[in-house]
Motif scaffolding. Sequence first.
Motif, PDB file in Angstrom:
ATOM      1  N   CYS A 185       0.944  -1.264   0.098  1.00  0.00           N
ATOM      2  CA  CYS A 185      -0.013  -0.177   0.084  1.00  0.00           C
ATOM      3  C   CYS A 185       0.846   1.269   0.042  1.00  0.00           C
ATOM      4  O   CYS A 185       0.694   2.173  -0.656  1.00  0.00           O
ATOM      5  N   LEU A 186       1.899   1.436   0.723  1.00  0.00           N
ATOM      6  CA  LEU A 186       2.725   2.382   0.794  1.00  0.00           C
ATOM      7  C   LEU A 186       3.515   2.459  -0.427  1.00  0.00           C
ATOM      8  O   LEU A 186       3.920   3.647  -0.944  1.00  0.00           O
ATOM      9  N   CYS A 187       3.923   1.536  -0.866  1.00  0.00           N
ATOM     10  CA  CYS A 187       4.847   1.653  -2.308  1.00  0.00           C
ATOM     11  C   CYS A 187       3.950   1.913  -3.300  1.00  0.00           C
ATOM     12  O   CYS A 187       4.200   3.013  -4.131  1.00  0.00           O
ATOM     13  N   ARG A 188       2.688   1.532  -3.428  1.00  0.00           N
ATOM     14  CA  ARG A 188       1.603   2.171  -4.311  1.00  0.00           C
ATOM     15  C   ARG A 188       1.275   3.700  -4.307  1.00  0.00           C
ATOM     16  O   ARG A 188       1.252   4.159  -5.273  1.00  0.00           O
ATOM     17  N   LEU A 189       1.110   3.935  -2.949  1.00  0.00           N
ATOM     18  CA  LEU A 189       0.751   5.584  -2.770  1.00  0.00           C
ATOM     19  C   LEU A 189       1.935   6.345  -3.180  1.00  0.00           C
ATOM     20  O   LEU A 189       1.715   7.409  -3.744  1.00  0.00           O
ATOM     21  N   ALA A 190       3.090   5.890  -2.913  1.00  0.00           N
ATOM     22  CA  ALA A 190       4.235   6.690  -3.144  1.00  0.00           C
ATOM     23  C   ALA A 190       4.387   6.786  -4.818  1.00  0.00           C
ATOM     24  O   ALA A 190       4.777   7.849  -5.514  1.00  0.00           O
ATOM     25  N   SER A 191       4.109   5.536  -5.594  1.00  0.00           N
ATOM     26  CA  SER A 191       4.173   5.674  -7.045  1.00  0.00           C
ATOM     27  C   SER A 191       3.202   6.482  -7.581  1.00  0.00           C
ATOM     28  O   SER A 191       3.382   7.240  -8.526  1.00  0.00           O
ATOM     29  N   LYS A 192       2.084   6.549  -6.934  1.00  0.00           N
ATOM     30  CA  LYS A 192       0.907   7.266  -7.480  1.00  0.00           C
ATOM     31  C   LYS A 192       1.237   8.770  -7.469  1.00  0.00           C
ATOM     32  O   LYS A 192       1.164   9.779  -8.191  1.00  0.00           O
ATOM     33  N   ALA A 193       1.821   9.227  -6.295  1.00  0.00           N
ATOM     34  CA  ALA A 193       2.154  10.563  -5.850  1.00  0.00           C
ATOM     35  C   ALA A 193       3.155  11.110  -6.788  1.00  0.00           C
ATOM     36  O   ALA A 193       3.178  12.353  -7.238  1.00  0.00           O
ATOM     37  N   ALA A 258      -5.145  -2.562  -3.408  1.00  0.00           N
ATOM     38  CA  ALA A 258      -6.544  -2.062  -3.614  1.00  0.00           C
ATOM     39  C   ALA A 258      -6.889  -0.763  -2.776  1.00  0.00           C
ATOM     40  O   ALA A 258      -7.325  -0.135  -3.115  1.00  0.00           O
ATOM     41  N   LEU A 259      -6.448  -1.197  -1.441  1.00  0.00           N
ATOM     42  CA  LEU A 259      -6.603   0.105  -0.463  1.00  0.00           C
ATOM     43  C   LEU A 259      -5.931   1.259  -0.711  1.00  0.00           C
ATOM     44  O   LEU A 259      -6.247   2.240  -0.499  1.00  0.00           O
ATOM     45  N   SER A 260      -4.662   1.246  -1.527  1.00  0.00           N
ATOM     46  CA  SER A 260      -4.054   2.267  -1.986  1.00  0.00           C
ATOM     47  C   SER A 260      -4.969   3.154  -2.966  1.00  0.00           C
ATOM     48  O   SER A 260      -4.746   4.282  -3.039  1.00  0.00           O
ATOM     49  N   VAL A 261      -5.810   2.524  -3.823  1.00  0.00           N
ATOM     50  CA  VAL A 261      -6.460   3.237  -4.734  1.00  0.00           C
ATOM     51  C   VAL A 261      -7.587   4.176  -4.043  1.00  0.00           C
ATOM     52  O   VAL A 261      -7.890   5.154  -4.352  1.00  0.00           O
ATOM     53  N   TYR A 262      -8.054   3.497  -2.812  1.00  0.00           N
ATOM     54  CA  TYR A 262      -9.163   4.081  -2.337  1.00  0.00           C
ATOM     55  C   TYR A 262      -8.363   5.310  -1.361  1.00  0.00           C
ATOM     56  O   TYR A 262      -8.917   6.512  -1.226  1.00  0.00           O
ATOM     57  N   MET A 263      -7.443   5.203  -0.622  1.00  0.00           N
ATOM     58  CA  MET A 263      -6.770   6.028   0.307  1.00  0.00           C
ATOM     59  C   MET A 263      -6.172   7.126  -0.423  1.00  0.00           C
ATOM     60  O   MET A 263      -6.193   8.312   0.032  1.00  0.00           O
ATOM     61  N   TYR A 264      -5.616   6.965  -1.677  1.00  0.00           N
ATOM     62  CA  TYR A 264      -5.241   8.158  -2.461  1.00  0.00           C
ATOM     63  C   TYR A 264      -6.236   8.953  -2.968  1.00  0.00           C
ATOM     64  O   TYR A 264      -5.801  10.326  -3.241  1.00  0.00           O
ATOM     65  N   LYS A 265      -7.494   8.805  -3.036  1.00  0.00           N
ATOM     66  CA  LYS A 265      -8.730   9.577  -3.109  1.00  0.00           C
ATOM     67  C   LYS A 265      -8.993  10.433  -1.951  1.00  0.00           C
ATOM     68  O   LYS A 265      -9.833  11.339  -2.056  1.00  0.00           O
ATOM     69  N   LEU A 266      -8.448  10.267  -0.625  1.00  0.00           N
ATOM     70  CA  LEU A 266      -8.772  10.752   0.731  1.00  0.00           C
ATOM     71  C   LEU A 266      -8.249  12.206   0.515  1.00  0.00           C
ATOM     72  O   LEU A 266      -7.259  12.459   0.089  1.00  0.00           O
ATOM     73  N   PRO A 267      -9.323  13.101   0.854  1.00  0.00           N
ATOM     74  CA  PRO A 267      -8.522  14.545   1.004  1.00  0.00           C
ATOM     75  C   PRO A 267      -7.488  14.894   1.628  1.00  0.00           C
ATOM     76  O   PRO A 267      -6.774  15.627   1.178  1.00  0.00           O
ATOM     77  N   ILE A 268      -7.090  14.194   2.678  1.00  0.00           N
ATOM     78  CA  ILE A 268      -5.984  14.585   3.486  1.00  0.00           C
ATOM     79  C   ILE A 268      -4.840  13.800   2.707  1.00  0.00           C
ATOM     80  O   ILE A 268      -3.650  14.835   2.714  1.00  0.00           O
TER      81      ILE A 268
END
Length: 290
Positions: A185-193, A258-268
Amino acid sequence: MKFTIDVLGIFLKVVIRVNKVTFAPLVVSALFILLTSLLAHCARRLVQKAVQEPFVRLLLEEAIAAAELCGCCFELIIVADNFGVGTYAIFLFLLTIWWSMNWGDATACPYTHIEDVIEGKGDVRKALLKTWAELTGGLLVFKYVQMYWALEISETHKDKAFEDCKADLQVPVLYGAVVEGVATCLCRLASKALGDLNPRFSTAIDAFIGTSLVVAAFEYSGGYFNPVLATSLKAGCEGHSLLEHAVVYWIGACAGSALSVYMYKLPIIKKFVRGTTEVNGDSIWADKED
Protein backbone atom coordinates in the motif's frame (compact mmCIF):
# COMPACT_ATOMS: atom_id res chain seq x y z
CA MET A 1 18.52 -17.87 -32.20
CA LYS A 2 22.13 -17.67 -33.43
CA PHE A 3 22.50 -14.26 -31.79
CA THR A 4 21.28 -15.70 -28.47
CA ILE A 5 23.70 -18.64 -28.70
CA ASP A 6 26.60 -16.29 -29.51
CA VAL A 7 25.73 -14.04 -26.58
CA LEU A 8 25.50 -17.03 -24.24
CA GLY A 9 28.84 -18.35 -25.49
CA ILE A 10 30.60 -15.02 -24.94
CA PHE A 11 28.97 -14.73 -21.52
CA LEU A 12 30.19 -18.16 -20.40
CA LYS A 13 33.73 -17.41 -21.58
CA VAL A 14 33.76 -14.14 -19.64
CA VAL A 15 32.39 -15.53 -16.39
CA ILE A 16 34.65 -18.58 -16.46
CA ARG A 17 37.70 -16.37 -17.10
CA VAL A 18 36.69 -13.93 -14.36
CA ASN A 19 36.04 -16.73 -11.92
CA LYS A 20 39.38 -18.41 -12.57
CA VAL A 21 41.37 -15.22 -12.35
CA THR A 22 39.69 -13.36 -9.50
CA PHE A 23 37.39 -15.91 -7.86
CA ALA A 24 34.73 -13.23 -7.76
CA PRO A 25 31.32 -14.90 -7.39
CA LEU A 26 29.65 -11.51 -7.03
CA VAL A 27 30.86 -10.59 -10.52
CA VAL A 28 29.50 -13.90 -11.81
CA SER A 29 26.10 -13.08 -10.31
CA ALA A 30 26.20 -9.56 -11.75
CA LEU A 31 27.05 -10.88 -15.21
CA PHE A 32 24.22 -13.39 -15.06
CA ILE A 33 21.78 -10.61 -14.18
CA LEU A 34 23.14 -8.56 -17.07
CA LEU A 35 22.72 -11.49 -19.44
CA THR A 36 19.15 -12.05 -18.27
CA SER A 37 18.31 -8.39 -18.79
CA LEU A 38 19.95 -8.39 -22.23
CA LEU A 39 18.04 -11.46 -23.40
CA ALA A 40 14.77 -9.99 -22.12
CA HIS A 41 15.53 -6.69 -23.85
CA CYS A 42 16.14 -8.49 -27.16
CA ALA A 43 12.98 -10.58 -26.76
CA ARG A 44 10.97 -7.43 -26.03
CA ARG A 45 12.27 -5.69 -29.15
CA LEU A 46 11.52 -8.77 -31.26
CA VAL A 47 7.93 -8.89 -29.99
CA GLN A 48 7.45 -5.18 -30.62
CA LYS A 49 8.54 -5.62 -34.24
CA ALA A 50 6.84 -8.92 -35.00
CA VAL A 51 3.47 -8.66 -33.21
CA GLN A 52 1.02 -6.08 -34.50
CA GLU A 53 -2.05 -6.73 -32.33
CA PRO A 54 -1.63 -4.42 -29.29
CA PHE A 55 -3.15 -6.63 -26.60
CA VAL A 56 -1.35 -9.79 -27.73
CA ARG A 57 1.89 -7.78 -27.81
CA LEU A 58 1.22 -6.55 -24.27
CA LEU A 59 0.58 -10.10 -23.04
CA LEU A 60 3.92 -11.21 -24.45
CA GLU A 61 5.64 -8.17 -22.95
CA GLU A 62 4.10 -9.01 -19.56
CA ALA A 63 5.43 -12.57 -19.81
CA ILE A 64 8.91 -11.30 -20.76
CA ALA A 65 8.92 -8.71 -17.99
CA ALA A 66 7.87 -11.31 -15.41
CA ALA A 67 10.54 -13.72 -16.64
CA GLU A 68 13.18 -10.98 -16.43
CA LEU A 69 12.03 -9.92 -12.97
CA CYS A 70 11.95 -13.43 -11.55
CA GLY A 71 15.14 -14.56 -13.29
CA CYS A 72 17.08 -11.63 -11.86
CA CYS A 73 15.55 -12.06 -8.41
CA PHE A 74 16.50 -15.74 -8.28
CA GLU A 75 20.08 -14.57 -8.59
CA LEU A 76 19.48 -11.79 -6.07
CA ILE A 77 18.70 -14.52 -3.53
CA ILE A 78 22.26 -15.77 -4.08
CA VAL A 79 23.57 -12.22 -3.66
CA ALA A 80 21.62 -11.66 -0.42
CA ASP A 81 22.65 -15.01 1.07
CA ASN A 82 26.35 -14.54 0.35
CA PHE A 83 26.98 -10.79 0.31
CA GLY A 84 24.34 -9.37 2.61
CA VAL A 85 21.14 -7.37 2.35
CA GLY A 86 23.03 -4.14 1.65
CA THR A 87 24.54 -5.52 -1.56
CA TYR A 88 21.18 -7.02 -2.47
CA ALA A 89 19.56 -3.59 -2.01
CA ILE A 90 22.06 -1.89 -4.34
CA PHE A 91 21.39 -4.45 -7.08
CA LEU A 92 17.62 -4.18 -6.58
CA PHE A 93 17.69 -0.38 -6.68
CA LEU A 94 19.59 -0.33 -9.99
CA LEU A 95 17.43 -3.06 -11.50
CA THR A 96 14.23 -1.26 -10.51
CA ILE A 97 15.39 1.82 -12.39
CA TRP A 98 16.28 -0.33 -15.42
CA TRP A 99 12.88 -2.04 -15.38
CA SER A 100 11.06 1.28 -15.08
CA MET A 101 12.87 2.59 -18.14
CA ASN A 102 12.48 -0.50 -20.33
CA TRP A 103 9.23 -2.30 -19.62
CA GLY A 104 6.90 0.22 -21.19
CA ASP A 105 3.27 -0.62 -20.36
CA ALA A 106 4.16 -3.99 -18.82
CA THR A 107 4.21 -4.24 -15.02
CA ALA A 108 4.84 -7.96 -14.27
CA CYS A 109 2.54 -7.47 -11.29
CA PRO A 110 -1.11 -8.64 -11.02
CA TYR A 111 -2.39 -6.06 -8.57
CA THR A 112 -1.75 -3.20 -10.99
CA HIS A 113 -4.45 -4.77 -13.17
CA ILE A 114 -6.77 -4.99 -10.17
CA GLU A 115 -6.22 -1.27 -9.64
CA ASP A 116 -7.15 -0.64 -13.28
CA VAL A 117 -10.38 -2.60 -12.82
CA ILE A 118 -11.26 -0.64 -9.67
CA GLU A 119 -10.58 2.67 -11.41
CA GLY A 120 -12.52 1.66 -14.52
CA LYS A 121 -9.42 1.60 -16.75
CA GLY A 122 -9.59 -2.12 -17.51
CA ASP A 123 -11.83 -5.16 -17.36
CA VAL A 124 -11.63 -8.40 -15.41
CA ARG A 125 -11.01 -10.61 -18.47
CA LYS A 126 -7.97 -8.63 -19.56
CA ALA A 127 -6.69 -8.49 -15.98
CA LEU A 128 -6.89 -12.28 -15.72
CA LEU A 129 -5.15 -12.77 -19.07
CA LYS A 130 -2.32 -10.43 -18.07
CA THR A 131 -1.93 -12.26 -14.77
CA TRP A 132 -1.83 -15.60 -16.61
CA ALA A 133 0.88 -14.27 -18.94
CA GLU A 134 2.93 -13.01 -15.98
CA LEU A 135 2.62 -16.31 -14.12
CA THR A 136 3.66 -18.20 -17.24
CA GLY A 137 6.80 -16.10 -17.67
CA GLY A 138 7.62 -16.15 -13.98
CA LEU A 139 7.28 -19.91 -13.59
CA LEU A 140 8.99 -20.96 -16.82
CA VAL A 141 12.10 -18.86 -16.21
CA PHE A 142 13.26 -21.14 -13.38
CA LYS A 143 14.38 -23.75 -15.94
CA TYR A 144 16.68 -21.13 -17.44
CA VAL A 145 18.02 -20.22 -13.99
CA GLN A 146 18.39 -23.86 -13.02
CA MET A 147 20.40 -24.58 -16.18
CA TYR A 148 22.82 -21.81 -15.26
CA TRP A 149 23.11 -22.77 -11.61
CA ALA A 150 23.78 -26.39 -12.61
CA LEU A 151 26.99 -25.24 -14.34
CA GLU A 152 28.29 -24.23 -10.89
CA ILE A 153 30.57 -21.61 -12.39
CA SER A 154 30.72 -19.94 -9.00
CA GLU A 155 31.07 -21.53 -5.57
CA THR A 156 27.92 -19.69 -4.51
CA HIS A 157 25.92 -21.75 -7.02
CA LYS A 158 27.12 -25.12 -5.75
CA ASP A 159 24.18 -27.51 -5.22
CA LYS A 160 21.69 -24.67 -5.77
CA ALA A 161 20.11 -25.98 -8.98
CA PHE A 162 18.30 -28.88 -7.27
CA GLU A 163 18.29 -27.69 -3.69
CA ASP A 164 15.02 -27.76 -1.72
CA CYS A 165 13.90 -24.17 -1.19
CA LYS A 166 12.79 -22.68 2.10
CA ALA A 167 10.10 -20.07 2.66
CA ASP A 168 11.11 -16.55 3.66
CA LEU A 169 8.11 -16.07 5.96
CA GLN A 170 9.53 -15.66 9.47
CA VAL A 171 6.34 -14.51 11.22
CA PRO A 172 2.77 -15.87 11.63
CA VAL A 173 0.74 -15.97 8.42
CA LEU A 174 -1.65 -13.12 9.26
CA TYR A 175 1.25 -10.94 10.43
CA GLY A 176 3.06 -11.69 7.18
CA ALA A 177 -0.05 -10.76 5.17
CA VAL A 178 -0.26 -7.45 7.06
CA VAL A 179 3.43 -6.74 6.38
CA GLU A 180 3.05 -7.43 2.66
CA GLY A 181 -0.23 -5.52 2.50
CA VAL A 182 0.90 -2.40 4.36
CA ALA A 183 4.22 -2.21 2.52
CA THR A 184 2.52 -2.72 -0.85
CA CYS A 185 0.00 0.00 0.00
CA LEU A 186 2.77 2.45 0.93
CA CYS A 187 4.73 1.55 -2.18
CA ARG A 188 1.73 2.11 -4.44
CA LEU A 189 0.79 5.39 -2.73
CA ALA A 190 4.33 6.65 -3.31
CA SER A 191 4.22 5.60 -6.97
CA LYS A 192 0.88 7.30 -7.54
CA ALA A 193 2.07 10.51 -5.88
CA LEU A 194 5.28 10.54 -7.91
CA GLY A 195 3.28 9.91 -11.07
CA ASP A 196 1.09 12.94 -10.40
CA LEU A 197 3.83 15.26 -9.17
CA ASN A 198 6.44 14.18 -11.72
CA PRO A 199 9.46 15.40 -9.74
CA ARG A 200 12.95 15.33 -11.15
CA PHE A 201 14.55 11.91 -10.61
CA SER A 202 11.09 10.41 -9.99
CA THR A 203 12.23 6.99 -11.21
CA ALA A 204 15.16 6.95 -8.80
CA ILE A 205 12.99 8.20 -5.92
CA ASP A 206 10.39 5.52 -6.59
CA ALA A 207 13.11 2.85 -6.80
CA PHE A 208 14.63 4.05 -3.52
CA ILE A 209 11.28 3.95 -1.71
CA GLY A 210 10.46 0.49 -3.05
CA THR A 211 13.92 -0.87 -2.20
CA SER A 212 13.77 0.60 1.31
CA LEU A 213 10.42 -1.05 1.96
CA VAL A 214 11.73 -4.38 0.65
CA VAL A 215 14.73 -4.19 3.00
CA ALA A 216 12.46 -3.22 5.92
CA ALA A 217 10.26 -6.29 5.34
CA PHE A 218 13.11 -8.63 4.41
CA GLU A 219 13.38 -10.38 7.79
CA TYR A 220 9.60 -10.74 8.19
CA SER A 221 7.97 -11.84 4.93
CA GLY A 222 10.85 -11.54 2.48
CA GLY A 223 9.49 -8.27 1.11
CA TYR A 224 8.14 -9.43 -2.26
CA PHE A 225 5.20 -7.03 -2.76
CA ASN A 226 4.40 -8.89 -5.98
CA PRO A 227 2.34 -12.12 -6.08
CA VAL A 228 3.93 -13.39 -9.31
CA LEU A 229 7.46 -12.84 -7.99
CA ALA A 230 6.64 -14.55 -4.68
CA THR A 231 5.00 -17.48 -6.47
CA SER A 232 7.88 -17.95 -8.89
CA LEU A 233 10.52 -17.87 -6.15
CA LYS A 234 8.80 -19.39 -3.14
CA ALA A 235 5.52 -21.22 -3.87
CA GLY A 236 5.71 -24.79 -2.56
CA CYS A 237 8.85 -24.13 -0.54
CA GLU A 238 9.31 -25.69 2.90
CA GLY A 239 7.95 -23.51 5.69
CA HIS A 240 4.36 -22.81 4.68
CA SER A 241 1.52 -24.40 2.74
CA LEU A 242 0.25 -23.15 -0.61
CA LEU A 243 -2.80 -21.71 1.17
CA GLU A 244 -0.62 -19.78 3.59
CA HIS A 245 1.50 -18.60 0.69
CA ALA A 246 -1.62 -17.34 -1.09
CA VAL A 247 -2.86 -15.52 2.01
CA VAL A 248 0.43 -13.68 2.55
CA TYR A 249 1.63 -12.96 -0.96
CA TRP A 250 -1.58 -12.81 -3.00
CA ILE A 251 -4.35 -11.68 -0.65
CA GLY A 252 -2.05 -9.50 1.46
CA ALA A 253 -0.38 -7.71 -1.43
CA CYS A 254 -3.53 -7.34 -3.54
CA ALA A 255 -5.51 -6.02 -0.56
CA GLY A 256 -2.79 -3.44 0.11
CA SER A 257 -2.80 -2.39 -3.52
CA ALA A 258 -6.59 -2.06 -3.65
CA LEU A 259 -6.54 -0.08 -0.41
CA SER A 260 -4.05 2.35 -1.92
CA VAL A 261 -6.54 3.22 -4.68
CA TYR A 262 -9.14 4.34 -2.14
CA MET A 263 -6.64 5.95 0.22
CA TYR A 264 -5.18 8.06 -2.56
CA LYS A 265 -8.59 9.61 -3.12
CA LEU A 266 -8.87 10.80 0.50
CA PRO A 267 -8.80 14.61 0.89
CA ILE A 268 -5.96 14.47 3.42
CA ILE A 269 -3.80 12.49 0.99
CA LYS A 270 -4.66 14.79 -1.91
CA LYS A 271 -3.82 17.82 0.22
CA PHE A 272 -0.50 16.30 1.24
CA VAL A 273 0.42 15.41 -2.35
CA ARG A 274 -0.43 18.85 -3.67
CA GLY A 275 1.58 20.57 -0.94
CA THR A 276 4.96 22.17 -1.59
CA THR A 277 7.96 20.11 -0.60
CA GLU A 278 11.32 21.80 -0.35
CA VAL A 279 14.72 20.66 0.79
CA ASN A 280 17.02 23.41 2.07
CA GLY A 281 14.94 25.92 0.15
CA ASP A 282 15.40 24.12 -3.18
CA SER A 283 12.36 22.51 -4.71
CA ILE A 284 12.73 19.00 -6.11
CA TRP A 285 9.55 19.22 -8.17
CA ALA A 286 9.75 19.48 -11.92
CA ASP A 287 7.30 22.36 -12.30
CA LYS A 288 8.95 24.68 -9.78
CA GLU A 289 12.02 26.84 -10.24
CA ASP A 290 15.00 26.50 -7.93
